[in-house]
Design a protein around this motif. Structure first.
Motif, mmCIF file in Angstrom:
data_model
loop_
_atom_site.group_PDB
_atom_site.id
_atom_site.type_symbol
_atom_site.label_atom_id
_atom_site.label_comp_id
_atom_site.label_asym_id
_atom_site.label_seq_id
_atom_site.Cartn_x
_atom_site.Cartn_y
_atom_site.Cartn_z
ATOM 1 N N HIS A 224 3.300 -12.918 9.387
ATOM 2 C CA HIS A 224 2.894 -11.644 8.560
ATOM 3 C C HIS A 224 3.937 -10.557 8.805
ATOM 4 N N VAL A 225 3.899 -9.338 8.211
ATOM 5 C CA VAL A 225 4.840 -8.366 7.871
ATOM 6 C C VAL A 225 5.259 -8.018 9.390
ATOM 7 N N ASP B 118 -0.182 1.481 5.317
ATOM 8 C CA ASP B 118 -1.139 1.322 4.318
ATOM 9 C C ASP B 118 -1.583 -0.419 3.815
ATOM 10 N N ALA B 119 -0.496 -0.992 4.450
ATOM 11 C CA ALA B 119 -0.590 -2.630 3.982
ATOM 12 C C ALA B 119 -1.846 -3.158 4.518
ATOM 13 N N LEU C 260 -1.888 11.418 14.824
ATOM 14 C CA LEU C 260 -1.310 10.507 14.236
ATOM 15 C C LEU C 260 -2.536 9.762 13.141
ATOM 16 N N GLU C 261 -2.273 9.979 11.918
ATOM 17 C CA GLU C 261 -3.245 9.648 10.960
ATOM 18 C C GLU C 261 -2.815 8.420 10.235
ATOM 19 N N LEU C 262 -3.493 7.268 10.970
ATOM 20 C CA LEU C 262 -3.285 5.891 10.361
ATOM 21 C C LEU C 262 -4.147 5.523 9.346
ATOM 22 N N PRO C 263 -3.736 4.689 7.987
ATOM 23 C CA PRO C 263 -4.753 4.528 7.171
ATOM 24 C C PRO C 263 -5.843 3.679 7.612
ATOM 25 N N GLN C 264 -5.551 2.520 8.799
ATOM 26 C CA GLN C 264 -6.858 1.892 8.949
ATOM 27 C C GLN C 264 -6.807 1.371 10.538
ATOM 28 N N ASN D 145 2.535 -3.121 -3.886
ATOM 29 C CA ASN D 145 0.960 -3.055 -3.854
ATOM 30 C C ASN D 145 0.064 -4.068 -4.648
ATOM 31 N N TRP D 146 0.892 -4.445 -5.883
ATOM 32 C CA TRP D 146 0.118 -5.295 -6.691
ATOM 33 C C TRP D 146 0.162 -6.455 -6.025
#
Length: 1290
Positions: A324-325, A339-340, A359-363, A747-748
Motif C-alpha cells: 500500500h501507500v 486523509d487517505a 496532532l489532528e489526524l483525520p482517522q 481522491n477520485w
C-alpha cells in the motif's frame, strides 16, 4: 533499448543513477513555501522557504527518469533552513525513497550542511523580513532565555544535535531568532544527494560525508570533485549478487556487499538502531500491525529515524511485501495525504515541543501511531497477537544482548557507538594511529589499475617516497587527528584488525546484527507457512486466462489451510490471509508457473525445500511449539566473509578532460561542477556494462519468441498491472504535481478503490456465508469458520471507518463514523423535542393494543440502536461503539437502511465532508449502500456472539390456543428461558397477562423455554400453542411450539414442559398470533412434527417404517456433524436432541409405530407407560430370582434402566409422560446406555400386550439396525443443557 547514450547504456548495473545538489536559487531569491503551511508570526529565520534542485547529473536515465519536484521535496522536506553563526550548524544525513507506480523503488541519500550566504540581495531580504516581523510583533524582540537551536526549527532538526548550542551573550540578536546583516553571518542549508537503485545506505553516507569534508577542508582535495562524482556515477558498478565491492571516496575506500541468491535481500538500514528506539516488545507489535495492513504513522523530529524504522519494519516482512501507500518521509506539502482512506505506512516529522495530543489526524480508528523519539506506540483496538509472541521477543532480546544492545526501548546501547553517528566529524578512529599508513601501503600493493589513491593515503605515500610536501601533510594530519610521529612506525598497531578502521568494524557489526534479527523473523514465516503450496489453487491453464479471470478466482484454500494450523495461531492467521500482501504473495506463486519466480518467493521456497529435507513434517504438523532459528551463525559468517575478503575493486577516481580554470576551489563553499564532463559516462563500454547489454539482448530475444505464443505484449502488461494492482490503491502520492486537479484525481482514485473494496468484501462475506448455509442444507463442504466470519466482519468495520474518514472537514474523535452518528443523534433529538407531543411514550402502548395476543412490533431506528450501544458500559471508546453499532445493524439486517437514513441528512453530510469525500459522491454512495444491502440475504449473529456479558432486555409472550375457556387459567404460570450462554432463572408471570419483559445477561442464541404453572385454583388446565421470546436489542424472535395441555389429569398430566425454540423470520411477527410460520428450510419432507402423533393420539398422518428409519439416521447424522465442527461453532446440541427433527422425536416415532395407544373409554396410553410396565416386570422378576441366571452385564444393564426410570419418576418436576420419555432418551444418549436398554425392552413380555405384531420394536432385524446406528454416538461426549436435567439426581 537505445544504446545512443553512454550514460544510460549501463544504468541498470550502475551503483548510482544521479548526483543531485539542492539549495537556494540566488536568482529567484526567497520564496515562502505556502504548501508547507508556515506561520508568518514566526521569526523569518524559522520560516520555510522554497528550495530548488540547483543541478543534477546526468540529465536523465532512461529507466529511472529524473523527477525534479519529488527529489527536491524529499531532499529538503521542509524547504530551506536559515541559521546564523550563533546556531548549531552540524551537518545532517537522511535517506528517502520514491516508489513508482509499478511498486519498484529508488533510494535517495542526502547529506545536508550549511553554507554561508554570499548574495547581498538575500541577506538584505532577510534583514527586511526581520524588521517587518519586529514591527508587527514588538514583544518578540526581547531576548529569549531558551537556547538558540531549540528556538530555531531547522528543516532537519535532529533530536540529537539540540544539546550543543552556544550560549554566548555576544550574539544576543541571533539567540532569540533575530538577524542583523551588519553583525550576523547568515547560513543556508544545502543538500548533496545520491540516487541509487539499491539501498546501500552506509556506502552512500560515507561517500557524501567525504565529499563534504573535501569542501570544508583547508586544503583542496587530491583531485577535482568532478572526478569523484563521475567515478561513482559511471565507473562504480553494483556488486554482483553474493559479492563485495570496494570503491574509492575522496579520502578513504568504501566497501559494500550484496547478498547471494539464496540469502535474504539487501537491507542496509541498521536494525541495531531501530530496536533500541522502540524496544523489542513495541517493535513486535508494530511488525504485527504492519502484517495486518493497518494504517501506520511514524513520528519523529529526525528524518533518518523515520526512514530507519520504516525500512527496518518492511525488511522484516520477508517473504511478504508492503503493498500500500509507503512514504517514510511525508513532506509538509503532502500532509493532506494522511486523509487517505487506505492502509499506509508514512513518516511525519514532529515539530520540536509539539504535543502528540495537538496532532489532528483525520482517522485513528485503525491507526498504529509510533512516537519514535519518546519510544512508545499507540495501538488500534482489538487485533490478534502474533503467534508465539513471548518466545519471539525472548529470542530477539538474546540476539540484541549478544551485540551489547538493550532490548528495552530508549535504553542507550551498552557498546560505545563510533563516529558514524556524527557525519560532520572525521570518520577515522584515532585509537589506532598506525592504521592509515598500513592502509596506504596496502592500497598501493593491491591496486592493479591506475595508481590513483584517495587524499589521505596519497599524502602518506608521498611522505614515504620522500616527497617534499611535508607542510601539506602536517595540515592534513592535524585535521584528521593522525599524529605524524606515529606514521614512522609503519608496521605498528592495528595489525590485528587487518587494516580495518573502527567505522569498518561498526559496519560489519551492523550487517551481522541486521541479518541475524531478520533471520529470526524469516524463520517464523518458514515455520508457519511450510505447507502453503498444498493449499494454492492452480485453476487456470495459462497465464492469459488466469489474468483475465483473476478477480473471480479463488487462489488459496483458506478454510483447509486454517483447519491445518495449531489453535493458538488461528486468530492471527485468519486475519493475515485476508491481507493484500498475502494475496500478492499467492498471485506471485501462481504466476511463477509461467514466468520467472519473483526473487523473494524464490528464496522463501528454497528455504522451505531445505527445511523439508531436514525435517519430517508429520510430528510438527499442528504443533504450536516455538522453534528457534538455527542458521543465525551461518548467515552472519556469509556477510563477514564478503566484507573481509573483497571480491571486486572499482576503477579509481582519475583526472577528467576538463576545461582549464574549471573546478575552482573555495573553502566552505560547494563549487559549481562542470556539467559537460558529468553528463555522459566513459565512451569505452567496460566489462560490466557489456555483460548487462548481452543479458538484456538475451532477454529481448526471449521476449520476442514468447510474444506470438501468448497475447500481445502491451495487452499482457496491462493485464499484469491490473492483476497485480487488484485490491491495491495508490502506493505513492504523486509528489511532482500538487495542483488541485491532481489532488482531485488522487481522491477520485481513492473513491473508486473504496467502492471496489466494498464490492469485493461484501461478495466474499456472502459467498462464504451462503456456502456455509448450503452445507447445513446438505450441499458440499463448509468453507468458513466462525473465526473467519469474525475476521471478515472486523475487516468490514475497518472499511466503513476508512470510508467515513475520507474527506472530513474537521476531525472529531477517533471514530469518524461514530462522530457522524452523534451529530445525527443530536439533530434528531432536537427535532423530537420540537414536536408538540412525544410519540415515544404512547407509541408502544398503541401498538400493543393493536395485537392483544402476539408480539408487539419493535421500534427500529438509527437512534434507538445508538442508545442501546451507549448504554453498554463495557464499551469504553468511540471506535468500540462504532464497531458494536455496525455489528448490531448487520445482525438486525438494517445496516444499509440505517446508513442510508444517516446519509439522507444532506445538510449534515455537507457540513462534515469536503466535496471530494466518498460520502458526497452520489453514484458511488448508492452503489455502496446497494452492496451492503446484499448482506441482508444471510443471517449474522455478530453482535450476540461477541458481546456476551452485556445485560439484554427480553420480552416473552405466551400464546394459548384461541378458545376463551382454554386461554384463561387460575393457576400461577412461570417461565425460564435458556440459551447457549446461560438461562434467565424462573420468572413468574402475572395471571392472565401472558406477557412479560425481563433483563438478564446475554443468553446467546435461545435454545429452550421451560413453561409451567402451580396447578392452583379451579381453572388449572391450560392449552398453550407456543411461547414467543424476543431479544429487544437485536430483534431476534424465537418461537417455542407447544400445542399441548398443561394440567393434572389432562393430556400426559404435565405441569411443566421443556419447549425447543427456533428463530423465526422477521415477517413471522404478524403471523405468530395465528400460530403459523414459515417452514424451516432444513427439514426434509419425511420429517413431520412429532406433535401430530404424540398429542393427537396417533390421529392424522402416520409415517412409514422407511421414513422413521430415515428420520433416525438423519438425527444421528446431525449429531455426528455437530461434533465434527470446531468447538466454538457447534451451536446448540439440545435442538439436535429434542428439536422437531431431533433424536428424541425420531425415537418417539419408532416407539409409536404399532403401539396400541387407544384403550376402552378412550383413555390414552403413552410410551412411558410401556417403559414403566417393562421396568416393573424386571424388578419383580429380579425379586423372584429369575434375573440371576442372566449374564452379569445384562443384569447390570437391567439395574441401570430401573435406576434411571425411578430417578426420573421421583424427580420433583411435573414434566408429564412424554417429557419423562424425552429425558430418558437424553440421559441414555449422554451415558451411552441406550443400546444396552433397547434389547431389555424388546425381550420384555410386556411388549406383546402393548405392541402389534407388525411394530418396528418387535422386528429383531430393525432393532439391531437401530442399535448399530445409535452405536456411532458413543464416540462423542454428549452434554445436556441444565434445563433438561434439572432436579434429576443421578
Amino acid at each position: 533499448m537505445s544504446g545512443t547514450n553512454a550514460a544510460s547504456g549501463a544504468a541498470p548495473c550502475r551503483f548510482a543513477h544521479y548526483f543531485v545538489i539542492c539549495g537556494i536559487d540566488t536568482e529567484t531569491g526567497l520564496e515562502p513555501d505556502e504548501l508547507a503551511g508556515e506561520n508568518f508570526e514566526q521569526s523569518p529565520l524559522k520560516r520555510t522557504f522554497k528550495s530548488k534542485v540547483l543541478a543534477h547529473y546526468p540529465e536523465n536515465v532512461e529507466w529511472n527518469p529524473f523527477d525534479q519536484d519529488a527529489v527536491n521535496m524529499l531532499c529538503m522536506p521542509k524547504g530551506l533552513s536559515f541559521r546564523t553563526q550563533a546556531d548549531s550548524r552540524e551537518p545532517q544525513f537522511h535517506s528517502f525513497l520514491i516508489t513508482r507506480e509499478d511498486g519498484s523503488r529508488t533510494y535517495g541519500f542526502v547529506h545536508t550542511f550549511y553554507e554561508e550566504v554570499t548574495s547581498p540581495q538575500i541577506c538584505s531580504a532577510m534583514q527586511t523580513l526581520y524588521q517587518m516581523h519586529q514591527a508587527e510583533n514588538p514583544s518578540s524582540a526581547t531576548p529569549s532565555s531558551s537556547s538558540s537551536s531549540s528556538s530555531s526549527m531547522d528543516s532537519l532538526a535532529s533530536s540529537l544535535d539540540e544539546a550543543d548550542s552556544p550560549s554566548s551573550s555576544s550574539c544576543r540578536s541571533a539567540a532569540c531568532g533575530g538577524y542583523d546583516a551588519s553583525r550576523d553571518t547568515l547560513y543556508v542549508s544545502k543538500a548533496l544527494c545520491l540516487i541509487t537503485p539499491m539501498p546501500f545506505m552506509h556506502a552512500c553516507r560515507r561517500f557524501l560525508s567525504q565529499v563534504h569534508r573535501a569542501v570544508t577542508a583547508s586544503l583542496p582535495p587530491p583531485l577535482p570533485l568532478e572526478s569523484y562524482v563521475h567515478n561513482i556515477l559511471y565507473e562504480v558498478p553494483l556488486p554482483p549478487p553474493g559479492r563485495s565491492l570496494k570503491f574509492h571516496g575522496v579520502y578513504e575506500p568504501i566497501v559494500c556487499q550484496r547478498p547471494g541468491p539464496g540469502e535474504l535481500p539487501l537491507a542496509d538500514f541498521p536494525l541495531g538502531q531501530t530496536f533500541p528506539l522502540l524496544g523489542v516488545e513495541n517493535l513486535v507489535q508494530l511488525f504485527n500491525c504492519t502484517l495486518l495492513e493497518m494504517q501506520i504513522l511514524l513520528y519523529s523530529q529526525d528524518y533518518q529515524r523515520l526512514m530507519t524504522v520504516a525500512e527496518g519494519i518492511t525488511t522484516l516482512l520477508f517473504p511478504f511485501q508492503w503493498q500500500h501507500v509507503y512514504v517514510p518521509i511525508l513532506p509538509a506539502s503532502l500532509l493532506h495525504f494522511l486523509d487517505a482512506p487506505v492502509p499506509y505506512l508514512m513518516g511525519l516529522q514532529s515539530k520540536e515541543g509539539t504535543d502528540r495530543s495537538k496532532l489532528e489526524l483525520p482517522q485513528e480508528a485503525n491507526l498504529c501511531f509510533v512516537d519514535i523519539d519518546n519510544h512508545c506506540i499507540e495501538l488500534p483496538e482489538d487485533f490478534p497477537q502474533f503467534p508465539n509472541k513471548p518466545e519471539l521477543i525472548q529470542e530477539l532480546s538474546e540476539v540484541l544482548l549478544r551485540y551489547g544492545i538493550s532490548p528495552v526501548g530508549g535504553a542507550p546501547p551498552t557498546s560505545v557507538p563510533t563516529s558514524t553517528t556524527t557525519l560532520g566529524s572525521v570518520s577515522v578512529s584515532t585509537r589506532h594511529p598506525g592504521l592509515k599508513s598500513q592502509q596506504a601501503l596496502r592500497e598501493l600493493e593491491d591496486d592493479g589499475r591506475n595508481g590513483n589513491l584517495g587524499g589521505e593515503q596519497l599524502a602518506v605515500l608521498e611522505l614515504l617516497q620522500g616527497n617534499a610536501t611535508l607542510e601539506r601533510l602536517q595540515a592534513l594530519a592535524k585535521r584528521t587527528g593522525v599524529r605524524v610521529e606515529a606514521l614512522r612506525g609503519v608496521g605498528g598497531e592495528g595489525e590485528a584488525q587487518g587494516g580495518r578502521t573502527a567505522v569498518d568494524e561498526e559496519e560489519l557489526r551492523n550487517a551481522k546484527l541486521n541479518v541475524q534479527l531478520r533471520e529470526v523473523f524469516a524463520s517464523r514465516f518458514t515455520m508457519m507457512f511450510a505447507d502453503y503450496e498444498a493449499f494454492v489453487i492452480q485453476s487456470a491453464p495459462d497465464l492469459e486466462s488466469w489474468l483475465t479471470n483473476r478477480e473471480q478466482m479463488h487462489n488459496f484454500d483458506k478454510a483447509s489451510f486454517l483447519s491445518d494450523q495449531p489453535e493458538p495461531y488461528l486468530p492471527f492467521l485468519s486475519h493475515f490471509i485476508e491481507t493484500q500482501m498475502f494475496a500478492t504473495f499467492i498471485d506471485n506463486k501462481i504466476m511463477s508457473q509461467w514466468e520467472e519466480k519473483e526473487p523473494l518467493l524464490r528464496v522463501f521456497d528454497g528455504r522451505i525445500d531445505k527445511a523439508r529435507l531436514y525435517n519430517v513434517r508429520a510430528p510438527s504438523l499442528r504443533s504450536s511449539n516455538y522453534q528457534r532459528c538455527t542458521i543465525l551463525k551461518e548467515s552472519a559468517q556469509a556477510i563477514e566473509q564478503r566484507l573481509l575478503k573483497i571480491d571486486h575493486t572499482a576503477i579509481h577516481p582519475h583526472l577528467l578532460d576538463m576545461k582549464i580554470g574549471q573546478g575552482k576551489y573555495e573553502q566552505g563553499f560547494f563549487p559549481k561542477l562542470q556539467s559537460d564532463v558529468l553528463s555522459v559516462g566513459p565512451t569505452n563500454n567496460n566489462r560490466w556494462s557489456n555483460r548487462t547489454a548481452t543479458a538484456q539482448r538475451r532477454k529481448d530475444r526471449h521476449r520476442q519468441q514468447t510474444e506470438h505464443l501468448t497475447l500481445d505484449n502491451d495487452l499482457k502488461e496491462k493485464y499484469m498491472q491490473e492483476a497485480r494492482s487488484l485490491g491495491k490503491n495508490l502506493r505513492q502520492p504523486k509528489l511532482s504535481d500538487l495542483s488541485p486537479a491532481v489532488i482531485a484525481q488522487t481522491n477520485w482514485k481513492f473513491v473508486e478503490g473504496l467502492l471496489k473494496e466494498c464490492r469485493m468484501k461484501t461478495k466474499r462475506m456472502l459467498v462464504e456465508k451462503m456456502g456455509r448455509e448450503a452445507v447445513e442444507l446438505g450441499h458440499g463442504e463448509a468453507n468458513i469458520t466462525g473465526l473467519e466470519e469474525n475476521t471478515l466482519i472486523a475487516s468490514l468495520c475497518d472499511l466503513l471507518e476508512r470510508i467515513w474518514s475520507h474527506g472530513l472537514q474537521v476531525k472529531q474523535g477517533k471514530s469518524a463514523l461514530w462522530s457522524h452518528l452523534l451529530h445525527y443523534q443530536a439533530r434528531e433529538e432536537t427535532l423530537e423535542q420540537q414536536q408538540a407531543e412525544s410519540p415515544v411514550s404512547n407509541g408502544p402502548e398503541r401498538r400493543k393494543s393493536e395485537s392483544s395476543l402476539g408480539m408487539p412490533s419493535l421500534r427500529e431506528s438509527v437512534i434507538q440502536d445508538m442508545r442501546h450501544i451507549q448504554s453498554m458500559g463495557e464499551i469504553k471508546t468511540d471506535v468500540g461503539r462504532a464497531r458494536a453499532w455496525i455489528r448490531l445493524s448487520l445482525e438486525k439486517k438494517l445496516l444499509s437502511q440505517h446508513l442510508k437514513r444517516l446519509l439522507s441528512r444532506q445538510a449534515l453530510t455537507k457540513k462534515l465532508y469536503k466535496r471530494y469525500a466518498f460520502l458526497r459522491c452520489e453514484e458511488e454512495k448508492e452503489q455502496f449502500l446497494f452492496h451492503l444491502l446484499s448482506l441482508n440475504t444471510v443471517d449474522y449473529f455478530c453482535f450476540t456472539s461477541v458481546f456476551t456479558t452485556i445485560m439484554i432486555p427480553y420480552r416473552a409472550v405466551i400464546i394459548p390456543i384461541k378458545k376463551l375457556s382454554n386461554a384463561m387459567t387460575t393457576s400461577n404460570p412461570w417461565v425460564c428461558v435458556s440459551g447457549e450462554l446461560g438461562d434467565s432463572g424462573v420468572r413468574q408471570i402475572t395471571k392472565n397477562v401472558l406477557e412479560m419483559t425481563f433483563d438478564c445477561q446475554n443468553l446467546g442464541k435461545l435454545t429452550t423455554v421451560q413453561l409451567g404453572h402451580d396447578n392452583s385454583g379451579l381453572l388449572a388446565k391450560w392449552l398453550v400453542d407456543c411461547v414467543m421470546v424476543r431479544n429487544e436489542i437485536t430483534g431476534h424472535t424465537y418461537k417455542f411450539p407447544c400445542g399441548r395441555w398443561l394440567g393434572k389429569g389432562v393430556d400426559d398430566g404435565s405441569l411443566e414442559r421443556v419447549l425447543i425454540g427456533e428463530l423465526t423470520s422477521p415477517n413471522a411477527d404478524e403471523d405468530c398470533g395465528r400460530g403459523c410460520r414459515t417452514p424451516d428450510m432444513q427439514h426434509s419432507p419425511g420429517q413431520t412434527r412429532r406433535a401430530s402423533i404424540t398429542s393427537m393420539g396417533g390421529r392424522g398422518y402416520k409415517p412409514t417404517s422407511a421414513q422413521i428409519q430415515e428420520a433416525i439416521g438423519e438425527a444421528v447424522n446431525s449429531i455426528c456433524k455437530h461434533f465434527h465442527k470446531p468447538e466454538k461453532e457447534r451451536g446448540s446440541l439440545t435442538i439436535l436432541l429434542c428439536g422437531e427433527v431431533g433424536l428424541v422425536g425420531a425415537l418417539e416415532l419408532f416407539f409409536h409405530n404399532g403401539f396400541k395407544s387407544a384403550r376402552l373409554f378412550q383413555k390414552t396410553v403413552f410410551v412411558w407407560d410401556f417403559v414403566e410396565k417393562a421396568v416393573a416386570y424386571m424388578e419383580s422378576a429380579d425379586q423372584m430370582g429369575d434375573m440371576q441366571e442372566t449374564a452379569e452385564p445384562l443384569g447390570l444393564t437391567c439395574v441401570s434402566l430401573c435406576h434411571y426410570v425411578s430417578a426420573i419418576n421421583s424427580s420433583p418436576r411435573n414434566i408429564g409422560k412424554d417429557g419423562k420419555f424425552q429425558l430418558l432418551v437424553c440421559l441414555g444418549a449422554r451415558d451411552r446406555l441406550l443400546i444396552q436398554w433397547l434389547p431389555l425392552l424388546v425381550e420384555c413380555p410386556v411388549i406383546q400386550r402393548m405392541y402389534e405384531e407388525s411394530a418396528l420394536l418387535r422386528d429383531r432385524t430393525t432393532v439391531n439396525d437401530l442399535i448399530a446406528v445409535l452405536q456411532t454416538l458413543h464416540d462423542f461426549p454428549i452434554t445436556l443443557e441444565a434445563s433438561l436435567v434439572k432436579g434429576i439426581d443421578l
